[in-house]
Scaffold this active site. Structure first.
Site, short mmCIF file in Angstrom:
data_model
loop_
_atom_site.label_atom_id
_atom_site.label_comp_id
_atom_site.label_asym_id
_atom_site.label_seq_id
_atom_site.Cartn_x
_atom_site.Cartn_y
_atom_site.Cartn_z
N ARG A 78 74.06 46.68 45.73
CA ARG A 78 74.69 47.84 46.38
C ARG A 78 75.32 47.39 47.68
NH1 ARG A 78 72.13 51.99 50.29
NH2 ARG A 78 73.81 53.51 50.45
N HIS A 122 79.68 54.10 54.39
CA HIS A 122 78.42 53.80 55.09
C HIS A 122 78.73 53.75 56.59
CE1 HIS A 122 74.18 52.01 54.40
NE2 HIS A 122 74.31 52.16 55.71
N GLU A 167 73.62 58.57 53.54
CA GLU A 167 72.91 59.30 54.59
C GLU A 167 73.82 60.15 55.47
OE1 GLU A 167 70.45 56.66 56.86
OE2 GLU A 167 69.23 56.13 55.13
N ASN A 294 67.04 57.04 50.18
CA ASN A 294 66.58 55.97 51.05
C ASN A 294 65.27 56.41 51.66
OD1 ASN A 294 69.02 54.77 50.51
ND2 ASN A 294 69.87 55.08 52.57
N TYR A 296 61.90 55.16 54.11
CA TYR A 296 61.29 54.16 54.99
C TYR A 296 59.92 54.56 55.52
CZ TYR A 296 65.72 51.71 54.98
OH TYR A 296 66.83 51.02 54.57
N GLU A 364 67.58 52.48 49.08
CA GLU A 364 67.11 51.62 50.18
C GLU A 364 65.62 51.83 50.37
OE1 GLU A 364 69.08 52.06 53.98
OE2 GLU A 364 71.05 52.20 53.03
C1 GBH Z 1 69.20 53.35 56.84
O1 GBH Z 1 69.14 54.33 57.80
C2 GBH Z 1 70.63 52.91 56.79
O2 GBH Z 1 71.28 53.35 55.63
C3 GBH Z 1 70.81 51.45 56.98
O3 GBH Z 1 72.14 51.18 57.29
C4 GBH Z 1 69.86 50.96 58.05
O4 GBH Z 1 70.08 49.61 58.35
C5 GBH Z 1 68.45 51.15 57.53
O5 GBH Z 1 68.21 52.46 57.15
C6 GBH Z 1 67.37 50.77 58.52
O6 GBH Z 1 67.39 51.63 59.65
O7 GBH Z 1 70.06 53.54 66.29
O8 GBH Z 1 68.58 54.64 67.83
O9 GBH Z 1 69.77 55.94 66.19
C7 GBH Z 1 67.89 54.96 57.98
C8 GBH Z 1 67.99 55.76 59.22
C9 GBH Z 1 69.32 54.90 61.02
C10 GBH Z 1 66.98 55.27 61.25
C11 GBH Z 1 69.30 54.06 62.26
C12 GBH Z 1 66.96 54.42 62.46
C13 GBH Z 1 68.15 53.65 64.27
C14 GBH Z 1 67.79 54.49 65.43
N1 GBH Z 1 68.03 54.86 60.38
N2 GBH Z 1 68.23 54.50 63.10
S1 GBH Z 1 69.15 54.65 66.51
#
Ligand code: GBH
Length: 463
Positions: A78, A122, A167, A294, A296, A364
């Site tokens: 992806r 993205h 997202e 996605n 986490y 993800e």
């Molecule tokens: C995903 O976002 C994304 O699709 C991917 O690009 C990213 O690398 C991955 O998860 C890991 O984070 O920058 O202070 O706003 C999940 C949501 C977006 C949550 C970025 C954490 C960072 C906090 N994430 N965010 S900030």
């Protein structure tokens, strides 16, 4: 060996990345600037002023990265297409050299026996569109439909799986309300309009993909399993508001063709907003072949006062909710609690709420860890292996309980530009040395390769 979770025959294993996080070559071959170029080049926005100018230099090193994927043994990869490579101004003339890059990448993947899964957006909106209002304005959704048609006309003969947006929560709320993502705005109605226009863009793109005969069409949402800090009425209220923000604003229009009617005080603009037109919800709720998720970490929320006293000054995320630390579990270097069971629960809850849910792909899942290069030159990332193992077990449990999950993509193939955190957080199963750009597979890469091989062997024996 025995700690590998098992999945049904035909289950897809993959790895994921995104254009701005890995490509680099930000001004090469006619690529226009995106909102992330602007944002990252604005002092104070990203850790250490990091930008995606070079990133992993995947634009030049993609053959090596495809070889890493081939050796990993994944069924699918992806990646996302950078809109400003294809249309530097976000509208009008196509940049053939931009499309050429994705041609080369797709051909290399097919050559390696890997099915491409393309994310059309993205987060790297052409800056020229932001200059005209960005996602706050309807025109951007219409331009996204044009761009989608260009890409599917070009790659549709070789790409089967299409993801419209990654997202949209992050694009709308991190971008236009929290301000920690590009374009860095902190707005109320502007962010709600952005959410609606992103949803509309998705719906219009589905129409274009269908018209072009795309095989599998879906969207990727970051859905959250949210729990209240206590069962007090106040905290349960916070839970309801957070669920609208994180989940229901997205799943209700897409899967049920409506906006959530409760918590009207906070979300009324979604229902009555001047940016809405008749027929939009019908467009947005076009049937999908799969839902990308996605996942986490879970969220724990409590009731809180508004961040800003003046109602007119409040952003769309100022909804009287605060996040509470999740105690008693390990946290990754993102500060995220590791609670794998919540992954199973999210999937069960979603299936219970939407009985007609399309099949799911986990687009993800992964963790940022404090990776060290050992004396042997290798990265023994046991915490990441544990995270992946436990989350894949949690996913297998959901499948066993009847949730229709068809695939799983690890985030991420490579360490990369982690948005506002720059290069400070490493999610890769392959280490990237940012001085030499050398790639070193970590222990998690070997573990994932073994899991895929074991799955193949077992399901082949079952036939
Ligand atoms: C995903 O976002 C994304 O699709 C991917 O690009 C990213 O690398 C991955 O998860 C890991 O984070 O920058 O202070 O706003 C999940 C949501 C977006 C949550 C970025 C954490 C960072 C906090 N994430 N965010 S900030």
């Amino acid at each position: 060996m025995s700690d590998f979770p098992t999945f049904p025959a035909g289950f897809t294993f993959g790895a994921a990345t995104a254009s701005y996080q890995i490509e680099g070559a930000a001004t090469e071959d006619g690529r226009g600037p995106s909102i992330w170029d602007t944002y990252a080049h604005t002092p104070g926005r990203t850790a250490d002023g990091a930008t995606g100018d070079v990133a992993c230099d995947h634009y030049h090193r993609y053959p090596e990265d495809v070889e890493l994927l081939r050796r990993l043994g994944v069924d699918s990869y992806r990646f996302s297409v950078a809109w400003p490579r294809v249309q530097p101004d976000g509208r009008g003339p196509v940049n053939p050299k931009g499309l050429d890059f994705y041609d080369r990448l797709v051909d290399a993947l097919l050559e390696a026996g890997i099915a491409p899964a393309v994310t059309l957006y993205h987060w790297d909106l052409p800056q020229a569109l932001e200059d005209h209002g960005g996602w706050r304005v309807r025109d951007t959704a219409e331009r996204f439909a044009d761009y989608t048609r260009i890409v599917v006309d070009h790659l549709g003969d070789r790409v089967g799986r299409w993801i419209t947006l990654n997202e949209p929560f992050c694009s709308a709320f991190n971008g236009y309300a929290v301000g920690r993502h590009a374009p860095g705005a902190q707005e109320g109605t502007g962010a709600l309009a952005a959410a609606h226009h992103l949803l509309l863009a998705h719906g219009l793109a589905v129409g274009e993909l269908r018209a072009a005969g795309a095989r599998e069409v879906g969207i990727t949402l970051n859905l959250d399993h949210i729990r209240p800090a206590s069962d007090s009425e106040a905290d349960l209220g916070a839970l309801r508001r957070a669920e609208v923000l994180h989940n229901l604003v997205w799943t209700e229009p897409i899967l049920a063709g409506r906006y959530p009617e409760h918590e009207r005080e906070t979300w009324g603009a979604m229902l009555d907003g001047s940016f809405r037109r008749d027929g939009d919800l019908e467009t947005i709720s076009a049937p999908l072949d799969f839902l990308g998720i996605n996942y986490y970490r879970p969220l724990l929320v409590a009731d809180a006062p508004h961040q800003r006293q003046d109602p007119a000054a409040r952003t769309a995320v100022d909804i009287r909710v605060r996040e509470v630390p999740w105690e008693g579990v390990r946290h990754t270097t993102m500060g995220w609690p590791v609670v794998p069971d919540t992954f199973t629960e999210l999937l069960l809850d979603l299936t219970a709420r939407y009985p007609d849910l399309p099949p799911i792909h986990i687009t993800e899942n992964g963790s940022a860890e404090d990776d060290r290069v050992g004396a042997d030159g290798q990265v023994h990332d046991t915490d990441r292996v544990g995270y992946l193992r436990d989350h894949l077990h949690a996913l297998a449990a959901a499948v066993d309980a009847g949730v229709d999950v068809r695939g799983y993509y690890v985030w991420s193939l490579l360490d990369n530009f982690e948005w506002a955190f720059g290069y400070d957080r490493r999610f890769g199963i392959v280490r990237v040395d940012y001085d030499t750009l050398e790639r070193t597979p970590k222990d998690s890469y070997a573990w994932y390769a073994d899991l895929i091989a074991a799955h193949r062997e077992r399901t082949a024996a079952e036939q």
